[in-house]
Design an enzyme around this catalytic site. Sequence first.
Site, PDB file in Angstrom:
ATOM      1  N   SER A  13       0.940  -1.107  -0.044  1.00  0.00           N
ATOM      2  CA  SER A  13       0.041  -0.111   0.031  1.00  0.00           C
ATOM      3  C   SER A  13       0.927   1.254   0.035  1.00  0.00           C
ATOM      4  O   SER A  13       2.076   1.046   0.401  1.00  0.00           O
ATOM      5  CB  SER A  13      -0.960  -0.071   1.182  1.00  0.00           C
ATOM      6  OG  SER A  13      -0.060   0.349   2.334  1.00  0.00           O
ATOM      7  N   THR A  14       0.431   2.510  -0.214  1.00  0.00           N
ATOM      8  CA  THR A  14       1.250   3.570  -0.370  1.00  0.00           C
ATOM      9  C   THR A  14       1.742   3.984   0.887  1.00  0.00           C
ATOM     10  O   THR A  14       2.688   4.616   0.818  1.00  0.00           O
ATOM     11  CB  THR A  14       0.458   4.854  -1.063  1.00  0.00           C
ATOM     12  OG1 THR A  14      -0.678   4.857  -0.475  1.00  0.00           O
ATOM     13  CG2 THR A  14       0.317   4.393  -2.550  1.00  0.00           C
TER      14      THR A  14
END
Length: 199
Positions: A13-14
């Site tokens: 995920s970012t």
Amino acid sequence: MEKLKMYGYIRVSTREQNEDRQRIALRDMGVPDNRIFMDKLSGKDFERPQYKRLLRKLDDNSVLYIKSIDRLGRNYADLNEQWRIITKEKRADIVVIDMPILDTRREKNLLGTFISDIVLALLSYVAENERINIRQRQAEGIAAAKARGVKFGRPSVPLPENFDEVYGAWKAKKITLQQAAQICNLAKSTFFDKAKQLE
């Protein structure tokens, strides 16, 4: 017979930028760097460009390696559907490194498939449940903080001392919004918001 093609898939995920652990695990399994596909996106669905590219390459002579099942996805129904596409439609094998029982190369019989499918269903259910629980805990935490008087968002800009006077001049159309904001040393939008609150 043609040599098996090894592929790897990484998802971060970012928020959790570092993919090193996953990359090292895939390299340790012998997956070549040019066959490792990576998305920096949430696991809530499969609308991911690199995953789609990878899927197009898989066939009955491929093995897909992933570090853990939640790297593939977190949504229960979608995860099961993608597993079905990879193993039944593409006829590729999947190896989940952290969960040796999820290795479709083992026991290519009805029992082996049945065990894999049950374990996958259980794990994907747990992964989605955890996602729902995280969201619920966040919502409860925010509600509790608001109840304690914690303010969210940017702190409110205090009104300058000359605001009422400048507001009156602006309202009487003696000065423009731009001029009023400059005199008060505020952004145009902030001056306008404060003016609306007064009204």
